[in-house]
Design a protein around this motif. Structure first.
Motif, PDB file in Angstrom:
ATOM      1  N   LYS A  85       0.736  -1.129  -0.099  1.00 49.52           N
ATOM      2  CA  LYS A  85       0.203   0.036  -0.029  1.00 49.52           C
ATOM      3  C   LYS A  85       0.735   1.240   0.044  1.00 49.52           C
ATOM      4  O   LYS A  85       1.774   1.410   0.729  1.00 49.52           O
ATOM      5  CB  LYS A  85      -1.146  -0.007   1.305  1.00 49.52           C
ATOM      6  CG  LYS A  85      -1.841   1.054   1.185  1.00 49.52           C
ATOM      7  CD  LYS A  85      -2.744   1.049   2.319  1.00 49.52           C
ATOM      8  CE  LYS A  85      -3.885   2.078   2.225  1.00 49.52           C
ATOM      9  NZ  LYS A  85      -5.072   2.152   3.404  1.00 49.52           N
ATOM     10  N   THR A 109      -4.894  -8.349  -6.761  1.00 49.85           N
ATOM     11  CA  THR A 109      -6.140  -7.350  -6.689  1.00 49.85           C
ATOM     12  C   THR A 109      -5.298  -5.980  -6.544  1.00 49.85           C
ATOM     13  O   THR A 109      -4.595  -5.669  -5.776  1.00 49.85           O
ATOM     14  CB  THR A 109      -7.040  -7.626  -5.708  1.00 49.85           C
ATOM     15  OG1 THR A 109      -7.579  -8.621  -5.857  1.00 49.85           O
ATOM     16  CG2 THR A 109      -7.944  -6.358  -5.572  1.00 49.85           C
ATOM     17  N   SER A 142      -5.912  -1.705  -6.386  1.00 50.54           N
ATOM     18  CA  SER A 142      -6.814  -0.837  -6.098  1.00 50.54           C
ATOM     19  C   SER A 142      -6.374   0.771  -6.393  1.00 50.54           C
ATOM     20  O   SER A 142      -5.226   1.072  -5.870  1.00 50.54           O
ATOM     21  CB  SER A 142      -7.100  -0.798  -4.464  1.00 50.54           C
ATOM     22  OG  SER A 142      -8.148   0.207  -4.116  1.00 50.54           O
ATOM     23  N   GLY A 169     -10.039   4.277  -5.678  1.00 47.08           N
ATOM     24  CA  GLY A 169     -11.296   3.711  -4.807  1.00 47.08           C
ATOM     25  C   GLY A 169     -11.825   2.719  -5.685  1.00 47.08           C
ATOM     26  O   GLY A 169     -12.940   1.984  -5.155  1.00 47.08           O
ATOM     27  N   GLU A 170     -11.334   2.153  -6.904  1.00 46.43           N
ATOM     28  CA  GLU A 170     -11.908   0.994  -7.651  1.00 46.43           C
ATOM     29  C   GLU A 170     -10.850  -0.089  -7.487  1.00 46.43           C
ATOM     30  O   GLU A 170      -9.537  -0.012  -7.552  1.00 46.43           O
ATOM     31  CB  GLU A 170     -12.036   1.571  -8.961  1.00 46.43           C
ATOM     32  CG  GLU A 170     -13.328   2.616  -9.231  1.00 46.43           C
ATOM     33  CD  GLU A 170     -13.329   2.805 -10.720  1.00 46.43           C
ATOM     34  OE1 GLU A 170     -12.817   1.994 -11.513  1.00 46.43           O
ATOM     35  OE2 GLU A 170     -14.107   3.603 -11.012  1.00 46.43           O
ATOM     36  N   GLN A 171     -11.365  -1.326  -7.392  1.00 44.65           N
ATOM     37  CA  GLN A 171     -10.353  -2.628  -7.448  1.00 44.65           C
ATOM     38  C   GLN A 171     -10.474  -3.366  -8.739  1.00 44.65           C
ATOM     39  O   GLN A 171     -11.550  -3.346  -9.472  1.00 44.65           O
ATOM     40  CB  GLN A 171     -11.043  -3.501  -6.232  1.00 44.65           C
ATOM     41  CG  GLN A 171     -10.652  -3.177  -4.958  1.00 44.65           C
ATOM     42  CD  GLN A 171     -10.857  -4.202  -3.911  1.00 44.65           C
ATOM     43  OE1 GLN A 171     -11.511  -5.253  -4.308  1.00 44.65           O
ATOM     44  NE2 GLN A 171     -10.198  -4.058  -2.804  1.00 44.65           N
ATOM     45  N   HIS A 172      -9.235  -3.470  -9.261  1.00 47.37           N
ATOM     46  CA  HIS A 172      -9.347  -4.383 -10.503  1.00 47.37           C
ATOM     47  C   HIS A 172      -8.693  -5.688 -10.110  1.00 47.37           C
ATOM     48  O   HIS A 172      -7.413  -5.671  -9.492  1.00 47.37           O
ATOM     49  CB  HIS A 172      -8.273  -3.453 -11.277  1.00 47.37           C
ATOM     50  CG  HIS A 172      -8.841  -2.222 -11.814  1.00 47.37           C
ATOM     51  ND1 HIS A 172      -9.625  -1.709 -12.846  1.00 47.37           N
ATOM     52  CD2 HIS A 172      -8.668  -0.917 -10.954  1.00 47.37           C
ATOM     53  CE1 HIS A 172      -9.967  -0.493 -12.882  1.00 47.37           C
ATOM     54  NE2 HIS A 172      -9.387  -0.039 -11.447  1.00 47.37           N
ATOM     55  N   THR A 173      -9.269  -6.672 -10.747  1.00 49.18           N
ATOM     56  CA  THR A 173      -8.767  -7.920 -10.536  1.00 49.18           C
ATOM     57  C   THR A 173      -7.744  -8.427 -11.753  1.00 49.18           C
ATOM     58  O   THR A 173      -8.311  -8.446 -12.880  1.00 49.18           O
ATOM     59  CB  THR A 173      -9.788  -9.092 -10.370  1.00 49.18           C
ATOM     60  OG1 THR A 173     -10.552  -8.827  -9.269  1.00 49.18           O
ATOM     61  CG2 THR A 173      -8.985 -10.570 -10.277  1.00 49.18           C
ATOM     62  N   TYR A 184      -1.713   3.935  -4.561  1.00 52.57           N
ATOM     63  CA  TYR A 184      -2.141   2.448  -5.053  1.00 52.57           C
ATOM     64  C   TYR A 184      -1.870   1.617  -3.955  1.00 52.57           C
ATOM     65  O   TYR A 184      -1.201   1.691  -2.940  1.00 52.57           O
ATOM     66  CB  TYR A 184      -1.296   2.090  -6.314  1.00 52.57           C
ATOM     67  CG  TYR A 184       0.252   2.009  -6.290  1.00 52.57           C
ATOM     68  CD1 TYR A 184       0.748   0.916  -5.661  1.00 52.57           C
ATOM     69  CD2 TYR A 184       0.741   3.037  -6.239  1.00 52.57           C
ATOM     70  CE1 TYR A 184       2.059   0.704  -5.206  1.00 52.57           C
ATOM     71  CE2 TYR A 184       2.153   2.865  -6.112  1.00 52.57           C
ATOM     72  CZ  TYR A 184       2.945   2.016  -5.667  1.00 52.57           C
ATOM     73  OH  TYR A 184       4.331   1.814  -5.246  1.00 52.57           O
ATOM     74  N   GLU A 185      -2.737   0.423  -4.165  1.00 49.70           N
ATOM     75  CA  GLU A 185      -2.662  -0.671  -3.280  1.00 49.70           C
ATOM     76  C   GLU A 185      -2.972  -1.867  -4.096  1.00 49.70           C
ATOM     77  O   GLU A 185      -3.638  -1.887  -4.972  1.00 49.70           O
ATOM     78  CB  GLU A 185      -3.741  -0.312  -2.317  1.00 49.70           C
ATOM     79  CG  GLU A 185      -3.851  -1.460  -1.267  1.00 49.70           C
ATOM     80  CD  GLU A 185      -4.839  -1.383  -0.057  1.00 49.70           C
ATOM     81  OE1 GLU A 185      -5.142  -1.802   0.815  1.00 49.70           O
ATOM     82  OE2 GLU A 185      -5.817  -0.403  -0.257  1.00 49.70           O
ATOM     83  N   TYR A 186      -2.090  -2.951  -3.615  1.00 50.18           N
ATOM     84  CA  TYR A 186      -2.300  -4.162  -4.203  1.00 50.18           C
ATOM     85  C   TYR A 186      -2.184  -5.200  -3.407  1.00 50.18           C
ATOM     86  O   TYR A 186      -0.987  -5.149  -2.679  1.00 50.18           O
ATOM     87  CB  TYR A 186      -1.740  -4.392  -5.832  1.00 50.18           C
ATOM     88  CG  TYR A 186      -0.087  -4.270  -5.471  1.00 50.18           C
ATOM     89  CD1 TYR A 186       0.702  -5.333  -5.598  1.00 50.18           C
ATOM     90  CD2 TYR A 186       0.653  -3.053  -5.986  1.00 50.18           C
ATOM     91  CE1 TYR A 186       2.123  -5.283  -5.579  1.00 50.18           C
ATOM     92  CE2 TYR A 186       1.783  -2.887  -6.123  1.00 50.18           C
ATOM     93  CZ  TYR A 186       2.906  -4.234  -5.930  1.00 50.18           C
ATOM     94  OH  TYR A 186       4.177  -3.944  -5.747  1.00 50.18           O
ATOM     95  N   THR A 201      -4.296 -12.535  -4.594  1.00 53.47           N
ATOM     96  CA  THR A 201      -5.799 -12.927  -4.207  1.00 53.47           C
ATOM     97  C   THR A 201      -6.048 -14.341  -4.506  1.00 53.47           C
ATOM     98  O   THR A 201      -6.813 -14.780  -4.134  1.00 53.47           O
ATOM     99  CB  THR A 201      -6.931 -12.119  -5.121  1.00 53.47           C
ATOM    100  OG1 THR A 201      -6.395 -11.847  -6.488  1.00 53.47           O
ATOM    101  CG2 THR A 201      -7.094 -10.495  -4.625  1.00 53.47           C
TER     102      THR A 201
END
Length: 293
Positions: free
Chosen positions: A46, A65, A67, A70-74, A89-91, A94
Motif C-alpha cells: 500500500k 487485486t 486498487s 477507490g476502484e478494485q481491479h482483478t 495505489y494498493e495491491y 488474491t
C-alpha cells in the motif's frame, strides 16, 4: 525469490531503495530501477502517496487485486498496469497460485509526450496483453544485463530498452478508434461546468494528454475545437434563457460564463445570425403565433 536492479547513485550514504523513487528531467527517458518478482506467499502493498516516477507492472502469472482511485481491479496473467507519478495505489495477492511479475520505475522530461504518441494515455492504464509476454521478457533481460554491466553508456542503453518496451506495448494494445474514447472525463467536465472558467491545458491534463494531442483528438471526436464546443454550449444555454426568462442580456451573459456582455453579444450574433434581443423578439413572436397547448 525476488530479483531487483536499482539505478546507481554517486552518494553512497543515500538509501538505495528510497533514492530509486525520483522524478528527473536530466534525460528524455530514464529508468530508475527495474526487476522481476516471484512470490509464493500472501503479501499486501500500500502506497498512499504514490511514487514520484512512473510505475509499470506486468503480471505474467498469478492473480493480483489492484486498487486505485477507490476502484478494485482483478488482474490475471498478461495484464499490464501503468501508473503516473504521485498516484496512490494498493495491491495484494488474491489467488493461491504463485505470483510472477516484472516491474519498471521510470521518469524523464519526455515521458508524457512519449506515452501520448504511443497512445498509452490516459493513466492509470490497465490492459490485458498476454501476447506481449515474450517481447517483454526479452527486453527486461536486456535491461538486467545493462544494469549488471554498468558501463558508461548504461543510462542511454536503458532508455533505448524502455522506449522499445513502450513502443511494443503500444503495438500490441492499439485498436483503431480507441483514442476517440479517451476524452470522456474532460467532455463530461465541460458539459457540467461550461458556465465556469475553463481552459484547454487543464482539460488536457485531466486526460494526461499534451495540449496539441488533446486538441487533435477532441476535434476528431466532436468535429469542432474544445473552445468552439464550450462556446456552443454557452450560446445554446443563453438562447434558452432568452426564450424562457425575462432576465436581461447582461444577466444571461454572466450566467452562461461571459464576463463581457459586448463580447457575448458579438459571439451570439455570429452563431445565431442575430443579436440576443432580436432572437428574444423572434422567439416571442413565434410563441404567440404558435401557442403551446
Amino acid at each position: 525469490m525476488q530479483t531487483i536492479s536499482y539505478h546507481a547513485f554517486p552518494d553512497a550514504h543515500r538509501n538505495t531503495v528510497l533514492a530509486c523513487n525520483l522524478c528527473s528531467d536530466k534525460r528524455p527517458l530514464l529508468v530508475n530501477c527495474a526487476g522481476s518478482t516471484f512470490i509464493k506467499w500472501t503479501f499486501h502493498t500500500k502506497n498512499t502517496q504514490g511514487r514520484k516516477d512512473y510505475y509499470l507492472l506486468y503480471l505474467k502469472t498469478g492473480t493480483l487485486t489492484f486498487s486505485v482511485s477507490g476502484e478494485q481491479h482483478t488482474l490475471t496473467s498478461g495484464t499490464l498496469i501503468l501508473l503516473p507519478p504521485d498516484y496512490p495505489y494498493e495491491y495484494f495477492q488474491t489467488g493461491e497460485a504463485p505470483l510472477f511479475y516484472y516491474w519498471i520505475h521510470f521518469t524523464g522530461s519526455h515521458v508524457q509526450s512519449l506515452l501520448d504518441e504511443y497512445a498509452l494515455l490516459p493513466l492509470p492504464l490497465f490492459r490485458s496483453l498476454p501476447q506481449a509476454s515474450v517481447m517483454l521478457e526479452y527486453q527486461m533481460q536486456k535491461m538486467f544485463d545493462i544494469f549488471i554491466k554498468n558501463d558508461t553508456f548504461r543510462d542511454a542503453a536503458l532508455s533505448h530498452c524502455m522506449d522499445a518496451i513502450l513502443l511494443e506495448l503500444a503495438k500490441h494494445s492499439y485498436k483503431p478508434g480507441d483514442e476517440t474514447k479517451r476524452l470522456s472525463k474532460s467532455i463530461k467536465h465541460i458539459n457540467n461546468c461550461y458556465t465556469s472558467e475553463l481552459n484547454v491545458p487543464e482539460l488536457a491534463a485531466m486526460e494526461f494528454l499534451s495540449v496539441s494531442r488533446f486538441n487533435v483528438l477532441f476535434k476528431r471526436l466532436m468535429k469542432i475545437s474544445p473552445y468552439q464546443y464550450i462556446i456552443q454550449l454557452r450560446i445554446n444555454a443563453a438562447g434558452e434563457m432568452l426564450r424562457d426568462s425575462k432576465l436581461s442580456v447582461s444577466q444571461i451573459a454572466e450566467l452562461v460564463g461571459f464576463q463581457n456582455v459586448f463580447f457575448f453579444s458579438k459571439l451570439f450574433k455570429k452563431h445565431m445570425k442575430m443579436s440576443p434581443l432580436r432572437y428574444r423578439q423572434n422567439e416571442a413572436n413565434t410563441t404567440e403565433a404558435n401557442p403551446r397547448s
